[in-house]
Design a protein around this motif. Structure first.
Motif, PDB file in Angstrom:
ATOM      1  N   GLN A  96     -15.774   6.261 -13.079  1.00  0.00           N
ATOM      2  CA  GLN A  96     -16.046   4.950 -13.660  1.00  0.00           C
ATOM      3  C   GLN A  96     -16.928   5.036 -14.900  1.00  0.00           C
ATOM      4  O   GLN A  96     -16.619   4.425 -15.930  1.00  0.00           O
ATOM      5  CB  GLN A  96     -16.700   4.062 -12.609  1.00  0.00           C
ATOM      6  N   ASP A  97     -18.001   5.796 -14.851  1.00  0.00           N
ATOM      7  CA  ASP A  97     -18.911   5.878 -15.997  1.00  0.00           C
ATOM      8  C   ASP A  97     -18.224   6.522 -17.203  1.00  0.00           C
ATOM      9  O   ASP A  97     -18.363   6.042 -18.336  1.00  0.00           O
ATOM     10  CB  ASP A  97     -20.164   6.684 -15.638  1.00  0.00           C
ATOM     11  N   ALA A  98     -17.457   7.579 -16.973  1.00  0.00           N
ATOM     12  CA  ALA A  98     -16.765   8.244 -18.074  1.00  0.00           C
ATOM     13  C   ALA A  98     -15.707   7.337 -18.673  1.00  0.00           C
ATOM     14  O   ALA A  98     -15.534   7.300 -19.897  1.00  0.00           O
ATOM     15  CB  ALA A  98     -16.129   9.548 -17.576  1.00  0.00           C
ATOM     16  N   VAL A  99     -14.992   6.588 -17.823  1.00  0.00           N
ATOM     17  CA  VAL A  99     -13.946   5.684 -18.312  1.00  0.00           C
ATOM     18  C   VAL A  99     -14.558   4.572 -19.148  1.00  0.00           C
ATOM     19  O   VAL A  99     -14.070   4.252 -20.238  1.00  0.00           O
ATOM     20  CB  VAL A  99     -13.132   5.102 -17.126  1.00  0.00           C
ATOM     21  N   VAL A 100     -15.645   3.989 -18.664  1.00  0.00           N
ATOM     22  CA  VAL A 100     -16.298   2.901 -19.406  1.00  0.00           C
ATOM     23  C   VAL A 100     -16.824   3.408 -20.742  1.00  0.00           C
ATOM     24  O   VAL A 100     -16.674   2.750 -21.776  1.00  0.00           O
ATOM     25  CB  VAL A 100     -17.428   2.269 -18.558  1.00  0.00           C
ATOM     26  N   THR A 101     -17.400   4.586 -20.747  1.00  0.00           N
ATOM     27  CA  THR A 101     -17.914   5.157 -21.991  1.00  0.00           C
ATOM     28  C   THR A 101     -16.784   5.405 -22.978  1.00  0.00           C
ATOM     29  O   THR A 101     -16.899   5.076 -24.169  1.00  0.00           O
ATOM     30  CB  THR A 101     -18.653   6.479 -21.703  1.00  0.00           C
ATOM     31  N   HIS A 102     -15.671   5.966 -22.498  1.00  0.00           N
ATOM     32  CA  HIS A 102     -14.539   6.255 -23.384  1.00  0.00           C
ATOM     33  C   HIS A 102     -13.918   4.970 -23.923  1.00  0.00           C
ATOM     34  O   HIS A 102     -13.632   4.867 -25.125  1.00  0.00           O
ATOM     35  CB  HIS A 102     -13.485   7.072 -22.628  1.00  0.00           C
ATOM     36  N   VAL A 103     -13.712   3.983 -23.052  1.00  0.00           N
ATOM     37  CA  VAL A 103     -13.098   2.717 -23.490  1.00  0.00           C
ATOM     38  C   VAL A 103     -13.994   2.004 -24.488  1.00  0.00           C
ATOM     39  O   VAL A 103     -13.526   1.489 -25.504  1.00  0.00           O
ATOM     40  CB  VAL A 103     -12.781   1.818 -22.274  1.00  0.00           C
TER      41      VAL A 103
ATOM     42  N   ILE B  47       0.836  -1.203   0.000  1.00  0.00           N
ATOM     43  CA  ILE B  47       0.000   0.000   0.000  1.00  0.00           C
ATOM     44  C   ILE B  47       0.871   1.254   0.000  1.00  0.00           C
ATOM     45  O   ILE B  47       0.586   2.223  -0.710  1.00  0.00           O
ATOM     46  CB  ILE B  47      -0.971  -0.018   1.207  1.00  0.00           C
ATOM     47  N   GLU B  48       1.948   1.248   0.790  1.00  0.00           N
ATOM     48  CA  GLU B  48       2.842   2.402   0.830  1.00  0.00           C
ATOM     49  C   GLU B  48       3.494   2.651  -0.527  1.00  0.00           C
ATOM     50  O   GLU B  48       3.571   3.790  -0.993  1.00  0.00           O
ATOM     51  CB  GLU B  48       3.917   2.199   1.901  1.00  0.00           C
ATOM     52  N   GLU B  49       3.942   1.579  -1.181  1.00  0.00           N
ATOM     53  CA  GLU B  49       4.561   1.726  -2.501  1.00  0.00           C
ATOM     54  C   GLU B  49       3.547   2.230  -3.528  1.00  0.00           C
ATOM     55  O   GLU B  49       3.859   3.072  -4.369  1.00  0.00           O
ATOM     56  CB  GLU B  49       5.159   0.392  -2.947  1.00  0.00           C
ATOM     57  N   ALA B  50       2.324   1.711  -3.471  1.00  0.00           N
ATOM     58  CA  ALA B  50       1.269   2.172  -4.382  1.00  0.00           C
ATOM     59  C   ALA B  50       0.953   3.647  -4.132  1.00  0.00           C
ATOM     60  O   ALA B  50       0.675   4.406  -5.067  1.00  0.00           O
ATOM     61  CB  ALA B  50       0.018   1.317  -4.228  1.00  0.00           C
ATOM     62  N   HIS B  51       1.034   4.068  -2.888  1.00  0.00           N
ATOM     63  CA  HIS B  51       0.784   5.475  -2.557  1.00  0.00           C
ATOM     64  C   HIS B  51       1.915   6.355  -3.086  1.00  0.00           C
ATOM     65  O   HIS B  51       1.666   7.401  -3.696  1.00  0.00           O
ATOM     66  CB  HIS B  51       0.644   5.636  -1.047  1.00  0.00           C
ATOM     67  N   ARG B  52       3.176   5.936  -2.884  1.00  0.00           N
ATOM     68  CA  ARG B  52       4.319   6.721  -3.335  1.00  0.00           C
ATOM     69  C   ARG B  52       4.348   6.857  -4.859  1.00  0.00           C
ATOM     70  O   ARG B  52       4.695   7.907  -5.385  1.00  0.00           O
ATOM     71  CB  ARG B  52       5.630   6.074  -2.864  1.00  0.00           C
ATOM     72  N   SER B  53       3.976   5.787  -5.554  1.00  0.00           N
ATOM     73  CA  SER B  53       4.040   5.823  -7.025  1.00  0.00           C
ATOM     74  C   SER B  53       2.821   6.502  -7.650  1.00  0.00           C
ATOM     75  O   SER B  53       2.794   6.719  -8.852  1.00  0.00           O
ATOM     76  CB  SER B  53       4.166   4.401  -7.574  1.00  0.00           C
ATOM     77  N   GLY B  54       1.816   6.815  -6.852  1.00  0.00           N
ATOM     78  CA  GLY B  54       0.624   7.469  -7.383  1.00  0.00           C
ATOM     79  C   GLY B  54      -0.431   6.491  -7.879  1.00  0.00           C
ATOM     80  O   GLY B  54      -1.453   6.908  -8.421  1.00  0.00           O
ATOM     81  N   THR B  55      -0.191   5.203  -7.704  1.00  0.00           N
ATOM     82  CA  THR B  55      -1.144   4.200  -8.178  1.00  0.00           C
ATOM     83  C   THR B  55      -2.466   4.288  -7.429  1.00  0.00           C
ATOM     84  O   THR B  55      -3.538   4.140  -8.024  1.00  0.00           O
ATOM     85  CB  THR B  55      -0.544   2.788  -8.039  1.00  0.00           C
ATOM     86  N   LEU B  56      -2.397   4.554  -6.125  1.00  0.00           N
ATOM     87  CA  LEU B  56      -3.642   4.672  -5.350  1.00  0.00           C
ATOM     88  C   LEU B  56      -4.470   5.863  -5.825  1.00  0.00           C
ATOM     89  O   LEU B  56      -5.693   5.759  -5.946  1.00  0.00           O
ATOM     90  CB  LEU B  56      -3.336   4.805  -3.856  1.00  0.00           C
ATOM     91  N   ASP B  57      -3.812   6.981  -6.122  1.00  0.00           N
ATOM     92  CA  ASP B  57      -4.547   8.146  -6.635  1.00  0.00           C
ATOM     93  C   ASP B  57      -5.173   7.838  -7.989  1.00  0.00           C
ATOM     94  O   ASP B  57      -6.303   8.231  -8.270  1.00  0.00           O
ATOM     95  CB  ASP B  57      -3.613   9.347  -6.759  1.00  0.00           C
ATOM     96  N   LEU B  58      -4.430   7.112  -8.823  1.00  0.00           N
ATOM     97  CA  LEU B  58      -4.959   6.728 -10.133  1.00  0.00           C
ATOM     98  C   LEU B  58      -6.183   5.834  -9.979  1.00  0.00           C
ATOM     99  O   LEU B  58      -7.206   6.052 -10.637  1.00  0.00           O
ATOM    100  CB  LEU B  58      -3.877   6.011 -10.943  1.00  0.00           C
ATOM    101  N   LEU B  59      -6.082   4.835  -9.106  1.00  0.00           N
ATOM    102  CA  LEU B  59      -7.218   3.932  -8.899  1.00  0.00           C
ATOM    103  C   LEU B  59      -8.415   4.673  -8.319  1.00  0.00           C
ATOM    104  O   LEU B  59      -9.558   4.423  -8.713  1.00  0.00           O
ATOM    105  CB  LEU B  59      -6.808   2.785  -7.976  1.00  0.00           C
ATOM    106  N   ARG B  60      -8.163   5.589  -7.400  1.00  0.00           N
ATOM    107  CA  ARG B  60      -9.253   6.369  -6.825  1.00  0.00           C
ATOM    108  C   ARG B  60      -9.922   7.217  -7.913  1.00  0.00           C
ATOM    109  O   ARG B  60     -11.146   7.329  -7.974  1.00  0.00           O
ATOM    110  CB  ARG B  60      -8.726   7.255  -5.699  1.00  0.00           C
ATOM    111  N   GLY B  61      -9.117   7.818  -8.782  1.00  0.00           N
ATOM    112  CA  GLY B  61      -9.676   8.599  -9.888  1.00  0.00           C
ATOM    113  C   GLY B  61     -10.465   7.744 -10.864  1.00  0.00           C
ATOM    114  O   GLY B  61     -11.522   8.150 -11.338  1.00  0.00           O
TER     115      GLY B  61
END
Length: 149
Positions: free
Chosen positions: A59-66, A40-54
């Motif tokens: 979710q709806d916009a991402v699914v529509t775009h994909v 979790i700490e590594e995911a936080h440092r690399s920004g992965t947690l922020d990306l997943l939260r975003g």
């Protein structure tokens, strides 16, 4: 004769058992919990947690775009071509390919084959079949390039 089985419910509250297990979990699973905290700490440092939260927030916009990108004819063709290439690569014998690569690596220090030796190889039925497939692929790529202009 069969004897009836007596059922005596325990006087212990099931919530107490769950609470006891929760209290013992950090001790029993200390290594696993430390590894999870590190992940979790590594995911936080690399920004992965922020990306997943975003991604979860949008979710709806991402699914529509994909779905819009994947439904385009170019994407469908790319997926189909990728599957066909994977099938083609899967049909090649790995031992044969390994032997070819070994021979190529060994012959790199030697004199390269002559033009006539290469033409002799190109005259075989297998080489002509591969050349025909390659030329057909080049021809279809040329047609696609002509259409894109």
């Amino acid at each position: 004769m069969a004897q009836p089985i007596e059922f005596r419910p325990s006087a212990q509250d099931p919530r107490e058992e769950i609470q006891r297990r929760l209290n013992d979990a950090p001790i029993e699973h200390a290594q696993a919990l430390l590894a999870c905290y590190g992940l979790i700490e590594e995911a936080h440092r690399s920004g992965t947690l922020d990306l997943l939260r975003g991604l979860l927030g949008a979710q709806d916009a991402v699914v529509t775009h994909v779905s819009g990108v994947v439904s385009k004819p170019e994407s469908v063709n790319a997926l189909r071509n990728g599957l066909l290439l994977a099938k083609l690569l899967g049909s090649i014998d790995p031992d044969t390919l390994h032997n070819i690569l070994d021979e190529t690596h060994k012959s790199a220090a030697q004199e390269p084959p002559s033009l006539f030796a290469l033409l002799g190889r190109a005259a075989s039925a297998e080489s002509r079949r591969a050349l025909a497939a390659g030329l057909a692929l080049l021809q279809s790529a040329g047609k696609a390039l002509g259409r894109s202009r």
